[in-house]
Write a protein that holds these residues in place. Structure first.
Motif, PDB file in Angstrom:
ATOM      1  N   GLY A 268       0.794  -1.227   0.000  1.00  0.00           N
ATOM      2  CA  GLY A 268       0.000   0.000   0.000  1.00  0.00           C
ATOM      3  C   GLY A 268       0.828   1.280   0.000  1.00  0.00           C
ATOM      4  N   MET A 269       1.967   1.259   0.687  1.00  0.00           N
ATOM      5  CA  MET A 269       2.764   2.480   0.845  1.00  0.00           C
ATOM      6  C   MET A 269       4.018   2.505  -0.011  1.00  0.00           C
ATOM      7  SD  MET A 269       2.447   2.874   4.985  1.00  0.00           S
ATOM      8  CE  MET A 269       3.288   4.459   4.995  1.00  0.00           C
ATOM      9  N   GLY A 270       4.460   1.347  -0.487  1.00  0.00           N
ATOM     10  CA  GLY A 270       5.650   1.295  -1.321  1.00  0.00           C
ATOM     11  C   GLY A 270       6.875   1.824  -0.601  1.00  0.00           C
ATOM     12  N   THR A 271       7.683   2.603  -1.302  1.00  0.00           N
ATOM     13  CA  THR A 271       8.942   3.097  -0.738  1.00  0.00           C
ATOM     14  C   THR A 271       8.747   4.166   0.335  1.00  0.00           C
ATOM     15  OG1 THR A 271       9.094   4.655  -2.582  1.00  0.00           O
ATOM     16  CG2 THR A 271      10.280   2.573  -2.795  1.00  0.00           C
ATOM     17  N   PHE A 272       7.516   4.654   0.510  1.00  0.00           N
ATOM     18  CA  PHE A 272       7.264   5.629   1.564  1.00  0.00           C
ATOM     19  C   PHE A 272       7.089   4.970   2.933  1.00  0.00           C
ATOM     20  CE2 PHE A 272       6.111   8.077  -2.212  1.00  0.00           C
ATOM     21  CZ  PHE A 272       6.735   9.278  -1.936  1.00  0.00           C
ATOM     22  N   LEU A 273       7.025   3.637   2.963  1.00  0.00           N
ATOM     23  CA  LEU A 273       6.890   2.930   4.238  1.00  0.00           C
ATOM     24  C   LEU A 273       8.083   3.202   5.143  1.00  0.00           C
ATOM     25  CD1 LEU A 273       5.480   0.897   6.087  1.00  0.00           C
ATOM     26  CD2 LEU A 273       6.622  -0.942   4.806  1.00  0.00           C
ATOM     27  N   LEU A 274       9.294   3.207   4.579  1.00  0.00           N
ATOM     28  CA  LEU A 274      10.492   3.389   5.402  1.00  0.00           C
ATOM     29  C   LEU A 274      10.540   4.754   6.088  1.00  0.00           C
ATOM     30  CD1 LEU A 274      13.149   2.143   6.376  1.00  0.00           C
ATOM     31  CD2 LEU A 274      14.272   3.182   4.411  1.00  0.00           C
ATOM     32  N   PRO A 275      10.394   5.883   5.383  1.00  0.00           N
ATOM     33  CA  PRO A 275      10.451   7.171   6.084  1.00  0.00           C
ATOM     34  C   PRO A 275       9.365   7.328   7.135  1.00  0.00           C
ATOM     35  CG  PRO A 275       9.735   7.477   3.814  1.00  0.00           C
ATOM     36  CD  PRO A 275      10.246   6.072   3.926  1.00  0.00           C
ATOM     37  N   VAL A 276       8.175   6.794   6.859  1.00  0.00           N
ATOM     38  CA  VAL A 276       7.079   6.893   7.831  1.00  0.00           C
ATOM     39  C   VAL A 276       7.419   6.119   9.099  1.00  0.00           C
ATOM     40  CG1 VAL A 276       4.677   6.250   8.285  1.00  0.00           C
ATOM     41  CG2 VAL A 276       5.286   7.325   6.111  1.00  0.00           C
ATOM     42  N   THR A 277       7.955   4.904   8.943  1.00  0.00           N
ATOM     43  CA  THR A 277       8.283   4.095  10.120  1.00  0.00           C
ATOM     44  C   THR A 277       9.435   4.703  10.928  1.00  0.00           C
ATOM     45  OG1 THR A 277       9.640   2.689   8.665  1.00  0.00           O
ATOM     46  CG2 THR A 277       7.431   1.915   9.195  1.00  0.00           C
ATOM     47  N   ILE A 278      10.454   5.207  10.249  1.00  0.00           N
ATOM     48  CA  ILE A 278      11.573   5.829  10.971  1.00  0.00           C
ATOM     49  C   ILE A 278      11.104   7.083  11.704  1.00  0.00           C
ATOM     50  CG2 ILE A 278      13.782   7.031  10.677  1.00  0.00           C
ATOM     51  CD1 ILE A 278      14.488   5.110   8.472  1.00  0.00           C
ATOM     52  N   PHE A 279      10.288   7.904  11.042  1.00  0.00           N
ATOM     53  CA  PHE A 279       9.762   9.122  11.662  1.00  0.00           C
ATOM     54  C   PHE A 279       8.917   8.776  12.892  1.00  0.00           C
ATOM     55  CE2 PHE A 279       6.942  12.761  12.152  1.00  0.00           C
ATOM     56  CZ  PHE A 279       7.812  13.832  11.954  1.00  0.00           C
ATOM     57  N   CYS A 280       8.063   7.760  12.763  1.00  0.00           N
ATOM     58  CA  CYS A 280       7.206   7.359  13.887  1.00  0.00           C
ATOM     59  C   CYS A 280       8.024   6.772  15.038  1.00  0.00           C
ATOM     60  CB  CYS A 280       6.159   6.358  13.416  1.00  0.00           C
ATOM     61  SG  CYS A 280       4.877   7.072  12.370  1.00  0.00           S
ATOM     62  N   THR A 281       9.128   6.102  14.712  1.00  0.00           N
ATOM     63  CA  THR A 281      10.019   5.600  15.761  1.00  0.00           C
ATOM     64  C   THR A 281      10.612   6.765  16.553  1.00  0.00           C
ATOM     65  OG1 THR A 281      10.609   3.698  14.373  1.00  0.00           O
ATOM     66  CG2 THR A 281      12.019   4.152  16.260  1.00  0.00           C
ATOM     67  N   GLY A 282      10.983   7.824  15.853  1.00  0.00           N
ATOM     68  CA  GLY A 282      11.477   9.027  16.523  1.00  0.00           C
ATOM     69  C   GLY A 282      10.441   9.631  17.447  1.00  0.00           C
ATOM     70  N   LEU A 283       9.192   9.693  16.993  1.00  0.00           N
ATOM     71  CA  LEU A 283       8.105  10.211  17.832  1.00  0.00           C
ATOM     72  C   LEU A 283       7.920   9.346  19.074  1.00  0.00           C
ATOM     73  CD1 LEU A 283       5.357  11.190  15.198  1.00  0.00           C
ATOM     74  CD2 LEU A 283       6.867  12.731  16.482  1.00  0.00           C
ATOM     75  N   SER A 284       8.026   8.032  18.914  1.00  0.00           N
ATOM     76  CA  SER A 284       7.880   7.117  20.052  1.00  0.00           C
ATOM     77  C   SER A 284       8.987   7.329  21.081  1.00  0.00           C
ATOM     78  CB  SER A 284       7.903   5.665  19.557  1.00  0.00           C
ATOM     79  OG  SER A 284       6.857   5.428  18.652  1.00  0.00           O
ATOM     80  N   GLN A 285      10.207   7.565  20.603  1.00  0.00           N
ATOM     81  CA  GLN A 285      11.323   7.833  21.511  1.00  0.00           C
ATOM     82  C   GLN A 285      11.085   9.119  22.311  1.00  0.00           C
ATOM     83  OE1 GLN A 285      14.894   6.227  21.521  1.00  0.00           O
ATOM     84  NE2 GLN A 285      13.515   4.546  21.063  1.00  0.00           N
ATOM     85  N   LEU A 286      10.589  10.133  21.636  1.00  0.00           N
ATOM     86  CA  LEU A 286      10.318  11.404  22.316  1.00  0.00           C
ATOM     87  C   LEU A 286       9.157  11.278  23.293  1.00  0.00           C
ATOM     88  CD1 LEU A 286      10.816  13.943  19.367  1.00  0.00           C
ATOM     89  CD2 LEU A 286      12.365  13.467  21.278  1.00  0.00           C
ATOM     90  N   LEU A 287       8.183  10.407  22.984  1.00  0.00           N
ATOM     91  CA  LEU A 287       7.086  10.170  23.919  1.00  0.00           C
ATOM     92  C   LEU A 287       7.614   9.606  25.227  1.00  0.00           C
ATOM     93  CD1 LEU A 287       4.071  10.011  24.596  1.00  0.00           C
ATOM     94  CD2 LEU A 287       4.003   7.771  23.469  1.00  0.00           C
ATOM     95  N   ILE A 288       8.560   8.669  25.133  1.00  0.00           N
ATOM     96  CA  ILE A 288       9.182   8.106  26.339  1.00  0.00           C
ATOM     97  C   ILE A 288       9.956   9.193  27.088  1.00  0.00           C
ATOM     98  CG2 ILE A 288      10.870   6.440  27.209  1.00  0.00           C
ATOM     99  CD1 ILE A 288      10.242   4.711  24.739  1.00  0.00           C
ATOM    100  N   MET A 380      14.591  10.661   4.441  1.00  0.00           N
ATOM    101  CA  MET A 380      14.166   9.482   3.693  1.00  0.00           C
ATOM    102  C   MET A 380      12.948   9.756   2.811  1.00  0.00           C
ATOM    103  SD  MET A 380      16.014   6.770   3.926  1.00  0.00           S
ATOM    104  CE  MET A 380      17.492   6.337   4.843  1.00  0.00           C
ATOM    105  N   VAL A 381      12.162  10.775   3.141  1.00  0.00           N
ATOM    106  CA  VAL A 381      11.021  11.128   2.286  1.00  0.00           C
ATOM    107  C   VAL A 381      11.512  11.480   0.891  1.00  0.00           C
ATOM    108  CG1 VAL A 381       9.209  12.838   1.874  1.00  0.00           C
ATOM    109  CG2 VAL A 381       9.505  11.869   4.154  1.00  0.00           C
ATOM    110  N   PHE A 382      12.579  12.279   0.827  1.00  0.00           N
ATOM    111  CA  PHE A 382      13.122  12.683  -0.468  1.00  0.00           C
ATOM    112  C   PHE A 382      13.804  11.500  -1.166  1.00  0.00           C
ATOM    113  CE2 PHE A 382      13.023  16.452   2.231  1.00  0.00           C
ATOM    114  CZ  PHE A 382      12.279  17.313   1.438  1.00  0.00           C
TER     115      PHE A 382
END
Length: 406
Positions: A268-288, A380-382
């Motif tokens: 569904g997301m193709g090559t955009f899956l990687l930047p989204v997952t890395i970005f969300c991992t960063g958000l999760s780290q900041l939540l902690i 990674m988005v670019f």
């Protein structure tokens, strides 16, 4: 006996082959014990004590690179059996000793055993099976790793709480029954050669090194999160040791869930899956980093565990597309080495961060890694846009054919 599959016991052969992966990611299953280690070894710095958690990664890397050579000398079957026996023996040594240097040596031995098995556990599936069966078993293998890690982490946590930190190391005794199962049902594979009878000659390109570096950074962040979470929760009175031990045991299960949906997400997301997952991992780290609530801290950690699995799967999935001809095994081995370099470097980087900023703040690593991962996600988005353009170009040039099975 050499063969491509076990005709007598096909189901048990698959179970035995997949089962060896259940212990391969369990080296930090005893991470909840780190606060007790700090008390047991007051003469050692925090960095030295935390190093015990990830020390196996060092010998995993070394022995993973040597495993193909060892397998050529004594056979793949004997190499895996030897690895399981080494891992089991050295894994349980800390049950009987309280000396820091004995634990240091034992953890190195545990990693050596896992290292002899790691890349062979992946490549053997490709050796014995082909087509959709091979693809299915590759997915099941990843799930076995995470389920095994979840089970080992849970059992180690319960042993820690109810018996003591020494007893948590009994989880590595699982290697012994796995060795018996493998010995009974998995045959020696036939040696792989070119059409003219000569062995494969493999090579590595710059793309492989680039994606391996990404794996190192992401694994460093995830391992750092795992190493510090128990002490963060207990030191700042966010929750109890028993509570965070249970959360740690559920973390690998979150990875299993993400693995199940990886194929659909990639489609569904193709090559955009990687930047989204890395970005969300960063958000999760900041939540902690900013949370003072046990539930929010747990959500942040579980999200990190779930998303990091997608990052690893995405990059390993690229291996067949970016590797040189006849170099998939070497490419996979190098990427798996990257997955172990990250955990090994993690406590060293954590100690360096505290020294560099002149602080003993347990939240600092989550702040730093969170910001780094957010930045990587944006970059990674670019990169994903250019990858998408290349994908579309190749699809048009090849009449819709974008993937060729080896």
């Amino acid at each position: 006996m050499e063969q491509g599959a076990n005709e007598q016991h096909p189901a048990m052969m698959k179970i035995a082959l997949l089962s060896i992966s259940t212990v391969l990611t369990s080296s930090i299953a005893i991470a909840a014990s780190i606060p007790d280690w700090l008390k047991a070894f007051p003469q050692q710095s925090r960095a030295n004590v935390e190093l015990l958690g990830t020390l196996p990664s060092l010998t995993v890397i070394i022995c993973m690179l040597l495993s193909s050579w060892v397998a050529k000398k004594i056979g793949t079957r004997r190499t895996i059996l030897m690895g399981l026996l080494i891992a089991g023996t050295f894994g349980i040594i800390p049950v009987f000793f309280s000396n820091y240097y004995v634990l240091f040596f034992a953890r190195l031995g545990l990693g050596a055993g896992f290292g002899l098995i790691n890349s062979l556990a992946v490549s053997l599936i490709g050796t014995f099976f082909t087509g959709q069966e091979k693809a299915n078993l590759m997915g099941y293998r990843g799930s076995c790793e995470m389920l095994g890690n979840a089970l080992c982490t849970y059992v180690a946590g319960q042993l820690l709480v109810h018996v003591g930190w020494h007893s948590s190391f009994w989880v590595y005794a699982l290697s012994f029954p796995l060795a018996i199962l493998y010995f009974l049902y998995v045959p020696e594979p036939a040696p792989s050669k070119e059409a003219d009878g000569t062995p494969h000659k493999e090579s590595i390109n710059s793309k492989v090194f680039f994606w391996t570096l990404i794996l190192i950074i992401c694994q460093m962040a995830y391992t750092g999160s795992t190493l510090r979470i128990s002490e963060l929760v207990t030191s700042y009175h966010i929750g109890s040791l028993n509570g965070i031990a249970i959360v740690l045991s559920f973390a690998p299960a979150c990875g299993v869930i993400s693995e199940i949906f990886f194929g659909r997400l990639l489609h569904g997301m193709g090559t955009f899956l990687l930047p989204v997952t890395i970005f969300c991992t960063g958000l999760s780290q900041l939540l902690i980093a900013f949370s003072n609530n046990f539930v929010l801290t747990s959500i942040g950690f579980l999200a990190t565990s779930m998303i990091s699995g997608l990052v690893i799967s995405y990059i390993l999935n690229l291996a067949s597309d970016i590797c040189e001809t006849n170099s998939l095994n070497l490419t996979t081995s190098l990427m798996l080495v990257g997955c172990n370099i990250g955990p090994f470097l993690s406590p060293i980087v954590l100690g360096w961060l505290n020294s560099a900023f002149g602080a003993n703040n347990l939240r600092l690593s989550y702040d730093v890694f969170g910001v780094i991962l957010l930045g990587m996600g944006i970059v990674m988005v670019f990169l994903s846009k250019s990858m998408s353009a290349s994908y579309a170009k190749n699809e048009n040039e090849n009449g819709g054919l974008t993937h060729v099975d080896e």
